[in-house]
Enzyme design. Structure first.
Site, mmCIF file in Angstrom:
data_model
loop_
_atom_site.group_PDB
_atom_site.id
_atom_site.type_symbol
_atom_site.label_atom_id
_atom_site.label_comp_id
_atom_site.label_asym_id
_atom_site.label_seq_id
_atom_site.Cartn_x
_atom_site.Cartn_y
_atom_site.Cartn_z
ATOM 1 N N SER A 120 5.567 -2.118 -0.459
ATOM 2 C CA SER A 120 5.142 -2.109 0.939
ATOM 3 C C SER A 120 6.273 -1.744 1.886
ATOM 4 C CB SER A 120 4.577 -3.485 1.324
ATOM 5 O OG SER A 120 5.512 -4.499 1.020
ATOM 6 N N HIS A 141 0.429 2.713 -1.705
ATOM 7 C CA HIS A 141 0.460 1.355 -1.142
ATOM 8 C C HIS A 141 -0.934 0.905 -0.725
ATOM 9 C CE1 HIS A 141 1.582 -1.488 2.362
ATOM 10 N NE2 HIS A 141 1.479 -2.166 1.239
ATOM 11 N N GLU A 153 -1.920 3.799 1.825
ATOM 12 C CA GLU A 153 -0.844 4.672 2.295
ATOM 13 C C GLU A 153 -0.287 5.468 1.111
ATOM 14 O OE1 GLU A 153 1.323 2.504 6.038
ATOM 15 O OE2 GLU A 153 1.789 1.723 4.057
ATOM 16 N N ASN A 191 3.184 -1.687 7.725
ATOM 17 C CA ASN A 191 4.115 -2.813 7.830
ATOM 18 C C ASN A 191 5.224 -2.587 8.845
ATOM 19 O OD1 ASN A 191 2.896 -4.658 6.086
ATOM 20 N ND2 ASN A 191 3.715 -3.636 4.292
#
Length: 292
Positions: A120, A141, A153, A191
């Site tokens: 992440s 991800h 992602e 994130n």
């Protein structure tokens, strides 16, 4: 373009069993790997439980549940992944551990196999450099919980070739997920935005601006977030939150990403959230209770 028919998943925890779940439902053969039989049994039990809930909600049929479980096999060694077309690593968010896994994995994989990380936050380019196939390495991800979240992602390293990217994109589409392409910057897109917000919520608690319940209620009722930021931090895992903030702080060299000292203290205490039954809430009773 490489055809992905058999998937390997390293790690039977929350992310790994979720990826295995959706891949098996999509018709792929899956090998789920972890270091102990107990972890594999727990992962398979979670998959079965989640599939059973989907049947109860009429999302899938009983036949689909049974067929999906039949497509998943388990392995305590990396040798069991030798004939996989794609292997996704979902280990703890520690770069040295991931690099060791990739070094050992590449020794048993067929040359044309694609290797991916579900990291992440960690640089895909750096992780790819620990393999014998950086051109066939990519970041895939998934969001947590995998069966429910629509987005994935995709992150290319500097060496990732077009064939690998297109194969990964086709794989994600086959699972019924949508792709967001991110450049290889610390923490990527989701994130990079989400974790600083959570960290700021922890600073708000640390500085006494509000208590746990007030902060979570403010964001749920005032911003229509489905979960408060402290509740979400417990769900993600406070150790994972800290690791991502450390990657942001070190990778971008900006003081605005400094992890809150209270987050560090909770992790040092082993209060990691739901998985340890204590974090910003105590989950050991019939109802979660704030710990501050």
């Amino acid at each position: 373009m490489a055809q992905i028919n058999k998937l390997g998943v390293i790690g039977a925890g929350q992310m790994g069993n979720g990826i295995a779940h959706v891949a098996a439902l999509a018709g792929l053969d899956v090998v789920l790997n972890d270091v102990t039989s107990d972890r594999l049994k727990s992962g398979m039990a979670t998959i079965n439980g989640n599939l059973t809930r989907q049947v109860a909600k009429k999302v899938i049929s009983e036949e689909a549940r049974s067929q999906a479980l039949g497509r998943i096999s388990i392995s305590e060694t990396l040798d069991g992944l030798a004939d996989c077309d794609l292997v996704i690593e979902t280990a703890i968010e520690k770069e040295d551990i991931k690099r060791k896994i990739f070094h050992d994995l590449c020794a048993v994989l067929k040359p044309e196999a694609i290797v991916a990380s579900n990291t992440s936050s960690i640089s895909i380019t750096r992780l790819a450099a620990s393999t014998d196939r950086p051109e066939r390495f990519i970041g895939i991800h998934f969001m947590n919980p995998v069966p429910l979240m629509e987005l994935v992602e995709l992150i290319r390293g500097i060496a990732t070739d077009d064939t690998t990217f297109e194969a990964a994109k086709e794989f994600v589409g086959r699972l019924g997920k949508l792709v967001a392409v991110s450049e290889d910057f610390p923490a990527f897109i989701v994130n990079r935005i989400l974790l600083p917000m959570i960290n700021e919520a922890i600073y708000t608690l640390y500085e006494g601006v509000g208590n746990v319940e007030a902060i979570d209620a403010a964001m749920k009722l005032g911003a229509h977030h489905p979960m408060g930021p402290l509740e979400l931090a417990d769900f993600i895992g406070l150790d994972t939150c800290l690791s991502i903030m450390q990657v942001l702080h070190e990778g971008l060299a900006d003081s605005k990403y400094r992890p809150c000292p209270l987050l560090v203290k909770y992790v040092e205490a082993g209060w990691l959230g739901r998985k340890t039954q204590r974090g910003f809430y105590d989950y050991r009773g019939p109802k979660p209770v704030p710990t501050r």
